[in-house]
Motif scaffolding. Structure first.
Motif, PDB file in Angstrom:
ATOM      1  N   GLU A   1      -4.403 -11.233 -25.126  1.00  0.00           N
ATOM      2  CA  GLU A   1      -4.501 -12.200 -24.049  1.00  0.00           C
ATOM      3  C   GLU A   1      -5.779 -12.991 -24.218  1.00  0.00           C
ATOM      4  O   GLU A   1      -6.742 -12.552 -24.852  1.00  0.00           O
ATOM      5  CB  GLU A   1      -4.476 -11.509 -22.686  1.00  0.00           C
TER       6      GLU A   1
ATOM      7  N   ASN B   1      -9.102 -15.276 -18.758  1.00  0.00           N
ATOM      8  CA  ASN B   1      -8.948 -16.359 -17.802  1.00  0.00           C
ATOM      9  C   ASN B   1     -10.293 -16.765 -17.223  1.00  0.00           C
ATOM     10  O   ASN B   1     -10.415 -17.022 -16.049  1.00  0.00           O
ATOM     11  CB  ASN B   1      -8.030 -15.858 -16.679  1.00  0.00           C
ATOM     12  N   ASN B   2     -11.323 -16.739 -18.065  1.00  0.00           N
ATOM     13  CA  ASN B   2     -12.638 -17.170 -17.603  1.00  0.00           C
ATOM     14  C   ASN B   2     -13.285 -17.979 -18.724  1.00  0.00           C
ATOM     15  O   ASN B   2     -12.706 -18.143 -19.787  1.00  0.00           O
ATOM     16  CB  ASN B   2     -13.503 -15.959 -17.222  1.00  0.00           C
TER      17      ASN B   2
ATOM     18  N   GLN C   1     -12.168 -15.386 -24.008  1.00  0.00           N
ATOM     19  CA  GLN C   1     -12.226 -14.317 -25.003  1.00  0.00           C
ATOM     20  C   GLN C   1     -10.833 -13.883 -25.428  1.00  0.00           C
ATOM     21  O   GLN C   1      -9.962 -13.667 -24.605  1.00  0.00           O
ATOM     22  CB  GLN C   1     -12.968 -13.145 -24.367  1.00  0.00           C
TER      23      GLN C   1
ATOM     24  N   SER D   1      -8.624 -11.114 -26.571  1.00  0.00           N
ATOM     25  CA  SER D   1      -8.686  -9.653 -26.604  1.00  0.00           C
ATOM     26  C   SER D   1      -7.344  -9.066 -26.948  1.00  0.00           C
ATOM     27  O   SER D   1      -6.312  -9.536 -26.480  1.00  0.00           O
ATOM     28  CB  SER D   1      -9.050  -9.099 -25.228  1.00  0.00           C
TER      29      SER D   1
ATOM     30  N   GLU E   1       2.751 -15.448 -16.443  1.00  0.00           N
ATOM     31  CA  GLU E   1       1.477 -15.915 -15.928  1.00  0.00           C
ATOM     32  C   GLU E   1       1.538 -17.383 -15.507  1.00  0.00           C
ATOM     33  O   GLU E   1       0.909 -17.812 -14.566  1.00  0.00           O
ATOM     34  CB  GLU E   1       0.408 -15.733 -16.991  1.00  0.00           C
TER      35      GLU E   1
ATOM     36  N   LYS F   1      -4.116 -24.923 -23.684  1.00  0.00           N
ATOM     37  CA  LYS F   1      -4.983 -24.787 -22.519  1.00  0.00           C
ATOM     38  C   LYS F   1      -6.171 -23.890 -22.811  1.00  0.00           C
ATOM     39  O   LYS F   1      -6.110 -22.998 -23.653  1.00  0.00           O
ATOM     40  CB  LYS F   1      -4.175 -24.255 -21.332  1.00  0.00           C
TER      41      LYS F   1
ATOM     42  N   ASN G   1     -14.576 -21.723 -15.924  1.00  0.00           N
ATOM     43  CA  ASN G   1     -14.776 -21.352 -14.532  1.00  0.00           C
ATOM     44  C   ASN G   1     -16.218 -21.498 -14.113  1.00  0.00           C
ATOM     45  O   ASN G   1     -17.057 -21.964 -14.853  1.00  0.00           O
ATOM     46  CB  ASN G   1     -14.353 -19.887 -14.343  1.00  0.00           C
ATOM     47  N   GLY G   2     -16.477 -21.057 -12.939  1.00  0.00           N
ATOM     48  CA  GLY G   2     -17.851 -21.025 -12.472  1.00  0.00           C
ATOM     49  C   GLY G   2     -18.214 -22.228 -11.632  1.00  0.00           C
ATOM     50  O   GLY G   2     -19.282 -22.286 -11.055  1.00  0.00           O
TER      51      GLY G   2
ATOM     52  N   SER H   1     -10.136 -25.528 -13.037  1.00  0.00           N
ATOM     53  CA  SER H   1     -10.617 -24.533 -13.987  1.00  0.00           C
ATOM     54  C   SER H   1      -9.765 -24.443 -15.256  1.00  0.00           C
ATOM     55  O   SER H   1     -10.225 -23.926 -16.255  1.00  0.00           O
ATOM     56  CB  SER H   1     -10.690 -23.157 -13.338  1.00  0.00           C
ATOM     57  N   THR H   2      -8.552 -24.944 -15.185  1.00  0.00           N
ATOM     58  CA  THR H   2      -7.736 -24.897 -16.390  1.00  0.00           C
ATOM     59  C   THR H   2      -7.713 -26.269 -17.020  1.00  0.00           C
ATOM     60  O   THR H   2      -7.406 -27.243 -16.358  1.00  0.00           O
ATOM     61  CB  THR H   2      -6.303 -24.489 -16.042  1.00  0.00           C
TER      62      THR H   2
END
Lengths: 929, 515
Positions: A347, A350-351, A355, A357, A687, A786, A790-791, A797-798
């Protein structure tokens, strides 16, 4: 035949020679100048002789000087005799060229071309040379000689062709010129056949046994008389024709896949399977009960001797003074295969780190038993010299029984090897699939006005069906705590029992008129034609989710509450079944086309050009809707009709040189969307939503090709070509934001560019032949991916960004080398084939930098055959001798993944899949009358 | 003479009858068997019984108001009835006269109270992107969650997961652009899977009771990207998996920010064996903040998949486990468990830190899902829950002016309390010794209210709630003052409750009328 054997025996004994001289030469066909393989060259006085090789040449050594009578015989030809005085020559050998004329008794009066044996390599090379468009041909004799049992693998050895084996169902599709399988179509005897795929038009080559095939033609450029949805090219599988005289052929072979040596073959009882789901048997309002679901097909049994069996039989003859020809060929295969896979799920975080992983490791083994049955029946009747009718019927039935056993372990937070903690599942899936293809054609060929006017027509009815009844998947826990296995409960999310079927019904009419004349010293052909096709495509999916029933809180423990899967009790979560999902739809496609084509040939130039006008009507109809909701939301009920009209010009120019030619072509072609791509379905179970796009346009491509062919001899050739394709509105998967700000994965039109060159060569030295081809291709397209940032509270955010990449399925380098050995003296044939495909994208990912790449691999196959008297031969075929692994990787690396098994040494890329199928060996007997 | 008497009698009859009609109306929605759906709008008046035979559709641009005391009786359990909200929905129950959404008694299977508490007799309330406002106050919802059928309107209209065979939550709200959702003082029970599933919008979810939900899976409060939420003063009993599942998955804006405080979570997570089963779960880039929450006999503490936003946190939470296994689960750093906050209360032995609740047997089996109505989760006086919480929390909708305004009423999320959990300390028999009397005048009032307090009082602050339980005034009281004024001119006309809060967090309340 016995004569031949006698000569053979004699030639072994007469090896002594005195004051030797040699005779060498080539035997050719008088009319076509084709070299003749297997012609017998005998020296009458010595009762010695030899047989011509692959290039029609022969050599007789150690001849004492003298005068000899050489007689040359070959089946279908008149015997030729000549005198030769070796004393009159010096030591330098002269090459004799002896041409044989046809044996008129065995030939029919109608044009030779109509019944010539097109199954030889010679004929193949001839077709490539003479064809108006760019063609690569593989003949039946080459197929027979090769280690391949299926058409799919044969195709792989042709120039610029690779195989796409990535389908999870184990199907195999052709990829031409490095372009995705959607860019080519497959014909059988020149007629388009319907597809058994559930969403697309792909033809699974697995269903054609190579035994029934006469030749395979791969067209890389289109002429106006060919259907236009082949941007990369078209594959034409020509089935066997009625022979000129009685033919009886039988073969039986048996084999084994070495991978099954360590894995006892797991199967299940497919007789217990109900072909229709409870919904289909009892009606839409029926609430299925647990007793409606069979249990006997859930358990697995072991097949002790999974031995492959292949049986083939063909019989054909001509009657009524050779006017009526008939061939019937049957083929039956039963093969057992295995595939071992190591698959990593992943995956993208989602930030902002995005990353990559690894989240899950799956160790999987597929046990696959495949039974193919094919019947091919062709009748042709010559009404008179200028009129003939052909009727063709082919039926293929393919049944697959596959058991998949998976051991899945989650690599997320729950995986702690130091404390022996892990969370995982065991999944068992029993897959039973039946595909069938029936195609019937009636064709007529008529000539008028002293062959100036030709008319041919075809009426076609074909139906392809695909059924996967009762696909059952059962999962149970496999957790470890402190290295102790925890109680294994059947998964609460449930087990699924699914029924899939789709059918593709084609009715078509083709009519072509051709006018031939000599004009201004050159040959002129004007042709026009019409195509009519109506296609109806139905697709159906029904999913039942079964929840385990247990004594306390639905927990059913393995070893306590159940031992075999058939012991488990279930309730039905959705008793009415889930039919209303993407995958259930009705679609249709109506094609009408008209073309005009002119061919003018005046040495050394030949030009073919014309225009094809196509009208494609593609639409769909979704069954589930109600009148009330249609009023609430107008436009909610989906039924749509898309009409497209295209004018597609093409030009082919050929310039003949001595021993060669140059060909150039330009053509415009289209690519239609797959059936589900234009249905506005919504799949929101993951998702993000995956949606169809009903405003998807057809792709249109402009194709340029140039090819130089050089033929130093009748059989040898060198071919160099280049191609360039510019595709507008290519259909690719990508992200798109909808009106509500949601990012959905859908199908989009984007532009793509493909270009490359290919080099192909064939060279025969008496007993040894070398074939090689190499294709280099480069492609480029842009699709939306995509990534997350974030933050920043309350901000988007996407993000969607356009990323450039090569087309999926395209390898930059494709190379094949085959070494052939044919010794007619010994009756021995052997072939060693090696192929190489470089890295390519196997699956496009919606996330940035996460496309799945397949690592380049070598494959080595070999085969050998020994022919005996009376037509019997024995053969052995070995495939995948190097046991090449299929490895997928992602061009990203994250240190956090180095702690997982098999990833300790990852540096730049991350492996996500590693599969192998092992080598297989087939040994068999063949009989030919 | 006779005719006039007759006239009077008749008019009296008509008046009586019309009064009768207004008070005990029965509305029938749809015909038995169903026709794909029925459009509704307007108002279901106070006290009515609404018999629902078919799917209920509120068109875009329309709204349905359900007044207090209405019973919505779903009469068909085969269609798996759904309420499709394309417009707006207002359920205005009151404390004395709540709204009940339930199923006809003769359609409820008898084993629902024993072996099959999750019967899935109808679907849920499915909202679309065109739905801008949903208000739900004092509404009780039961027996929801059935899997969609091939003809479910949510599948045909492409809402929620847009596929047949999927279980549904009691409400799916998904307007991440300009949606507003306020759910307060309501109860949700006996659902098959998820509770509320929010895919976007501004949300206050407070003072609710969510109990006995989730057959083989299901999270009570399931949030995804696009949601800004304050989730507080809720009671969760025996949710199958998590009470709060907070995620930023979904590729929508804005990033999900959830502030979770002063909740009481009991017996949650045990009925789901995987590592996800627990109480609070942060994943996929969410900003989740949990404070002042009582975790009583829950399967885990706050867990995360490791990919939550770095701003996610948890502190001032209170953990109790009746068995050593439970205690180990919220302490031992099992994969994914968020480390305890500096101010968390947690023991290391079974039974440590008894929270002293009025009525709940702490040894109740963790696999028990049945909710006993006589239980009382208020902390007793002297409970260790008192003063273990914090008020230093930044809420999304805490300040006047930045709340959620629905039908001209601004809803603010209630102030956090330093008593951990969803309930204030029980005042039964405790305050008799204190001099906590006070007086208010004038009543009714129009501009300024005067408060008089006894001397030696320990009052520290004053709050005013309106009829629907929304706090409208929050004011501090100077130490030892005996009188103060409260400006009320800005309030709407209506009935209000004024509470004085004392230093030991006990309260005393009186009502007044604003003219």
């Amino acid at each position: 035949m016995t004569k031949y054997l006698f000569i053979l025996l004699l030639s072994f004994t007469f090896t002594i020679s005195l004051s030797a001289s040699k005779i060498k030469g080539v035997i050719i066909d008088k009319e076509t100048n084709e070299p003749l393989i297997g012609a017998i060259v005998k020296i009458n006085e010595l009762n010695t002789g030899t047989v011509t090789g692959l290039d029609g040449s022969f050599k007789i050594k150690h001849l004492p000087k003298g005068v000899y009578t050489i007689s040359v015989t070959h089946i279908g030809y008149e015997t030729s005799t000549m005198q030769l005085n070796t004393e009159e020559k010096d030591e330098k050998e002269d090459e004799l060229i002896i041409s044989l004329g046809p044996n008129t008794k065995s030939l029919h009066e109608v044009e030779v071309v109509g019944h010539a044996d097109k199954s030889t390599e010679v004929s193949a090379r001839l077709s490539e040379r003479e064809s108006p468009n760019l063609l690569n041909v593989t003949s039946a004799s080459a197929i027979q000689l090769s280690p391949d049992m299926e058409v799919a693998s044969v195709i792989q050895r042709m120039s610029g062709v690779t195989l796409d084996r990535s389908s999870s169902k184990g199907n195999e599709y052709a990829i031409l010129r490095g372009m995705d399988k959607r860019y080519s179509y497959t014909l059988v005897n020149g007629i388009k056949i319907p597809s058994t795929d559930d969403r697309h038009r792909y033809i699974n080559l697995d269903i054609f046994p190579s035994d029934l095939v006469d030749r395979i033609e791969v067209s890389k450029a289109l002429t106006p008389n060919m259907e236009s949805d082949a941007i990369a090219g078209a594959v034409n599988i020509v089935m066997k024709n009625a022979p000129d005289k009685l033919l009886i052929k039988a073969n039986i072979s048996s084999g084994y896949n070495t991978i099954l040596h360590d894995h006892p073959f797991r199967s299940f009882n497919s007789d217990a399977i109900s072909l229709l789901s409870p919904y289909e048997i009892n009606g839409k309002e029926y609430d299925a009960k647990p007793s409606d679901f069979t249990k006997a097909n859930l358990d697995n049994n072991i097949i002790k001797l999974p031995v492959n069996t292949i049986v083939g039989f063909a019989i054909g003859n001509r009657f009524f003074e050779k006017r009526l020809g008939w061939i019937l060929a049957l083929n039956y295969n039963n093969t057992y295969r295995g595939k071992s896979s190591l698959i990593f799920d992943s995956e993208q975080a989602n930030n902002s780190t995005n990353q990559f992983s690894l989240t899950e490791i799956e160790r999987r083994f597929d046990y696959r038993q495949q039974e193919n049955m094919g019947i091919h029946n062709k009748i042709d009747f010559d009404i008179n010299r200028t009129n003939s009718i052909k009727a063709y019927l082919a039926y293929f039935n393919n049944q697959i029984k596959q058991n998949r056993e998976s051991d899945i372990t989650s690599l997320k937070y729950s995986w702690v090897p130091t404390t022996g903690t892990s969370e995982g599942y065991i999944e068992n899936r029993n897959y039973y699939n039946i595909t069938s293809l029936l195609t019937t054609t009636l064709q007529g060929d008529h000539g008028f006005f002293n062959q100036h006017l030709h008319l041919n027509w075809s009426v076609v009815y074909s139906k392809a069906t695909n059924q996967t009844p009762d696909l059952s998947t059962i999962t149970y826990d496999n957790f470890f705590k402190n290295s102790q296995r925890q109680p294994q409960f059947v998964n609460f999310s449930g087990s699924t029992r699914e029924w899939f079927h789709n059918s593709d019904l084609d009715k078509a009419f083709y009519g072509n008129i051709k006018y031939v004349d000599k004009v201004f010293g050159g040959n002129l052909e004007i042709s026009t034609g019409y195509l009519y096709r109506d296609k109806i495509r139905n697709s159906f999916v029904n999913t039942y989710t079964l929840i385990p029933v247990g004594p306390v809180n639905e927990r059913t423990e393995k070893g306590v509450d159940w031992t075999n899967y058939s012991d488990i009790n279930w309730t039905i979560k959705n008793p009415k079944g889930a039919v209303n999902q993407p995958g259930t739809f009705n679609a249709y496609e109506n094609d009408r086309a008209v073309y005009g084509m002119i061919q003018y040939q005046i040495h050394p130039i030949r030009i073919i050009g014309g225009l094809r006008h196509e009208q494609a009507n593609q639409g769909y109809d979704l069954e589930f809707h109600n009148a009330f909701l249609d009023k609430i939301r107008p436009g909610n009920y989906q039924k749509k009709d898309n009409k497209h009209i295209y004018n597609l010009p093409s030009v082919n120019i050929e310039y003949t040189l001595q021993n060669g030619n140059i060909k150039g072509s330009y053509y415009k072609a289209i690519n239609k969307p797959g059936f589900l791509e234009i249905v506005p379905f919504v799949d929101n179970r993951g998702e993000f939503a995956i949606v169809g796009n009903d405003s998807l346009r057809n792709a249109v491509a402009e194709n340029y090709d140039i090819r130089y062919q050089y033929y130093p001899t009748q059989l040898d050739q060198i071919l160099i070509g280049g191609f360039y394709k510019k595709i507008t509105d290519a259909i690719e998967e990508g992200f798109k934001k909808d009106n509500h700000g949601n990012n959905n994965l859908t199908f989009l039109n984007s532009n793509a560019l493909v270009y490359g060159f290919e080099v192909d060569g064939v060279k025969f030295f008496r007993e040894i032949g070398v074939k090689f081809n190499y294709t280099w291709s480069h492609s480029q397209t842009t699709s939306n991916k995509k990534y997350i940032q974030n933050g920043i509270v309350n901000k988007d955010s996407t993000y969607i960004t356009a990323a450039t990449r090569p087309l999926a399925g395209q390898s930059e380098h494709i190379a094949n080398i085959s070494l052939l050995y044919k010794s007619s003296n010994n009756g021995l044939n052997a072939q060693l084939a090696m192929s190489y495909n470089s890295d390519r994208i196997i699956r496009v990912s919606p996330d940035l930098n996460a496309d799945r790449w397949e690592k380049g691999f070598f494959q080595l196959d070999c085969s050998a055959e020994k022919n005996f008297k009376s037509g019997l031969s024995i053969f052995i075929k070995a495939r995948n001798l190097l046991n090449s692994h299929n490895i997928w990787y992602v061009k990203q690396h994250d240190e956090s993944n180095n702690k997982f098994p098999y990833h300790e040494n990852d540096k730049i890329t991350t492996i996500v899949r590693n599969e192998y199928t092992g080598s297989s060996i087939l040994v068999g007997l063949r009989y030919k009358l | 003479m006779k005719t006039t008497t007759k006239k009077v009698f008749l008019s009296a009859m008509t008046i009586a009858l019309s009064l009768f009609a207004v008070q005990a109306g029965t509305i029938t929605v749809g015909t038995p068997g169903g026709a794909g759906g029925v459009e509704v709008k307007g108002t279901w008046t106070k006290g009515s019984t609404v018999i629902v035979n078919d799917h209920v559709i509120i068109q875009a641009g329309q709204s349905l108001t359900i007044e207090d005391g209405v019973t919505v009786e779903i009469a068909d359990t085969t269609l798996k009835i759904e309420f499709i909200v394309l417009g707006n929905l207002y359920c205005k129950g009151t404390a004395n006269s709540p709204i009940n959404i339930t199923v006809s008694a003769n359609k409820i299977p008898s084993n629902v109270a024993t072996t099959r508490p999750f019967p899935g007799l109808w679907g849920g309330i499915m909202c679309d992107l065109t739905c801008k406002e949903v208000l739900m106050l004092h509404t009780n919802i039961k027996y929801y969650g059935a899997a969609t059928t091939n003809n479910s309107p949510s599948v045909l209209l492409k809402l929620y997961k847009a596929a047949a065979g999927e279980t549904v939550p009691f409400m799916n709200f998904r307007n991440h652009v300009d949606g507003k959702l306020v759910v307060m003082n309501s109860t949700f029970s006996n659902g098959v899977d998820d509770g509320i599933y929010i895919e976007g919008g501004k949300v206050i979810f407070a003072y609710n009771k969510v109990y006995q939900n989730g057959s083989t899976g299901g999270d009570a409060t399931n949030l995804k990207a696009g949601t800004i939420a304050d989730l507080c003063y809720n009671m969760y009993y025996s949710q199958n998996t998590n009470a709060f599942k907070l995620s930023n998955s979904g590729s929508r804006s804005p990033q999900c920010v959830a502030v979770v405080y002063n909740n009481t979570i009991v017996n949650t997570g045990w009925r789901r064996p995987t590592i996800k089963g627990g109480s609070v779960w942060y994943e996929a880039g969410v900003v989740g903040k949990t404070y002042n929450t009582l975790f009583l006999n829950c399967r885990y503490g706050i867990k995360t998949d490791g990919k939550a936003d770095a701003a996610s946190t948890g502190d001032y939470n209170y953990y109790y486990g009746n068995t050593q296994n439970t205690v180990n689960n919220f302490n031992t750093p099992t994969p994914g468990l968020l480390a305890h906050g500096a101010n968390d209360v947690y023991g290391t032995t079974a039974g440590a830190n008894d929270p002293m609740l009025v009525n709940y047997p702490l040894s109740t089996d963790t696999l028990n899902s049945k909710f006993d109505m006589s239980w009382d989760f208020h902390p007793k006086s002297g409970s260790p829950l008192i003063n273990k919480g914090t008020t230093a929390i930044t809420r999304n909708f805490g300040t006047a002016g930045s709340g959620i305004t629905i039908q001209s009423v601004e809803y603010l999320s209630p102030a956090p309390s330093t008593t951990v959990g969803a309930f204030a300390v029980s005042t039964v028999g405790v305050n008799d010794l204190k001099t906590n009397q006070f007086g208010i005048f004038p009543n009714p009032v129009s501009t300024t209210l005067n408060i008089t307090l006894d001397s030696n009082n320990s009052a520290k602050s004053l709050v005013v709630y309106n009829e629907t339980g929304v706090k409208v005034i929050d004011q501090l009281i100077d130490y030892n003052s005996t009188s103060l004024t409260v400006p009320v001119a800005h309030l709407n006309a209506g009935v209000y409750t004024l509470s004085i809060i004392y230093s030991d967090n006990s309260q005393n309340s009186k009502t007044f009328i604003k003219e």
